[in-house]
Design an enzyme around this catalytic site. Sequence first.
Site, PDB file in Angstrom:
ATOM      1  N   ASP A   1       0.529   4.978   1.996  1.00  0.00           N
ATOM      2  CA  ASP A   1      -0.237   5.612   3.061  1.00  0.00           C
ATOM      3  C   ASP A   1      -1.109   6.736   2.495  1.00  0.00           C
ATOM      4  OD1 ASP A   1       1.065   3.959   4.866  1.00  0.00           O
ATOM      5  OD2 ASP A   1       2.630   5.443   5.289  1.00  0.00           O
TER       6      ASP A   1
ATOM      7  N   HIS B   1       0.818  -1.207   0.000  1.00  0.00           N
ATOM      8  CA  HIS B   1       0.000   0.000   0.000  1.00  0.00           C
ATOM      9  C   HIS B   1       0.855   1.262   0.000  1.00  0.00           C
ATOM     10  CE1 HIS B   1       1.222  -0.332   4.161  1.00  0.00           C
ATOM     11  NE2 HIS B   1       0.868   0.924   4.335  1.00  0.00           N
TER      12      HIS B   1
ATOM     13  N   ARG C   1       5.155   6.801  14.043  1.00  0.00           N
ATOM     14  CA  ARG C   1       5.083   7.376  12.698  1.00  0.00           C
ATOM     15  C   ARG C   1       4.562   8.800  12.718  1.00  0.00           C
ATOM     16  NH1 ARG C   1       0.841   4.978   8.370  1.00  0.00           N
ATOM     17  NH2 ARG C   1      -0.040   7.047   8.067  1.00  0.00           N
TER      18      ARG C   1
ATOM     19  N   HIS D   1       4.757   0.143   0.264  1.00  0.00           N
ATOM     20  CA  HIS D   1       5.438  -0.662   1.271  1.00  0.00           C
ATOM     21  C   HIS D   1       4.514  -1.723   1.840  1.00  0.00           C
ATOM     22  CE1 HIS D   1       3.669   2.791   3.373  1.00  0.00           C
ATOM     23  NE2 HIS D   1       3.582   2.038   4.464  1.00  0.00           N
TER      24      HIS D   1
END
Length: 282
Positions: free
Chosen positions: A104, A102, A276, A260
């Site tokens: 983000d 995917h 994150r 990723h």
Amino acid sequence: MKIEQSNAPLGAQITGIDVAQPLDDATFRRIEDLFHERGVIVFRDQHLTDEQQIAFSRRFGDLEIHPAKLYLKPGHTEILVVSNVIEDGREIGLQDAGQYWHTDLSYVAAPSRCSLLYALEVPVKDGAPLGDTLFVSTTYAYDTLPRELRERIEGRTAVHGYAQRYRMQQAKGTRAAMSDEELKKVPEVAHRVDRSHPWTGRKTLFVNEGFTTSIEGLPKEESDALLRTLFDHITRPEAVYRHQWRMGDLLMWDNGSTQHRAVADYALPLRRRMQRTTVRGR
Ligand code: OGA
Ligand code: MN
């Protein structure tokens, strides 16, 4: 500052720099250029407070507040905790982040510019790290696309959405409930399949297994088959950069030019704890 490129089409590591310190514009520009060129860069051996991670991330733009409110760091909601750790009977973070290919936030109108993941605890077994993250470049994927496929996607748009992925995760029992109300706040959007990168202008193949549901204007079967072909091309094994984490890594990836996937090959009592920050796109 020492830079070493990986052997894959993307990825570079930087040592000899402390990103907790204020960086002058020239140094920042070198980092930004490398980031645009390599898609994924990792700063080794960092010692960051939450404020320092946030401050460095802000050099790249305004930060997103992730919709998974339960997993934001108390006091610093710009930080999303990604972890399998349970404290006082409560998950401290998102445990199953991204175990599929995917990008983000591809499902919003202005997909995120980049994400920065800081490793505080890395699971290790028999001296080897577990919980690697895989990366591929979608500029490389576009550049190496066979001509026939390139012609089929030219000018087309694809639909990206969060709800169908969310339901899949929830069916596995690993996600807290999100109400229909909340899900409505993330409506589907369309992006060009051959989207130009908003900063570099380079063409990318902007469809991902995680969030892309269809190519507009094609019958469902043809759309499904074409997406499968594109996903397989983008993620073919020889195009992958596999990141083996070390404690103190600050790794950032370009959501405009990479995808990723997390490798779920560890479990408690082996702990993995990351945090994150996510920079808004344009
Ligand atoms: C993320 C993500 C992968 C990982 O934080 O966006 O996909 O390996 N993480 O933790
Ligand atoms: Mn992710």
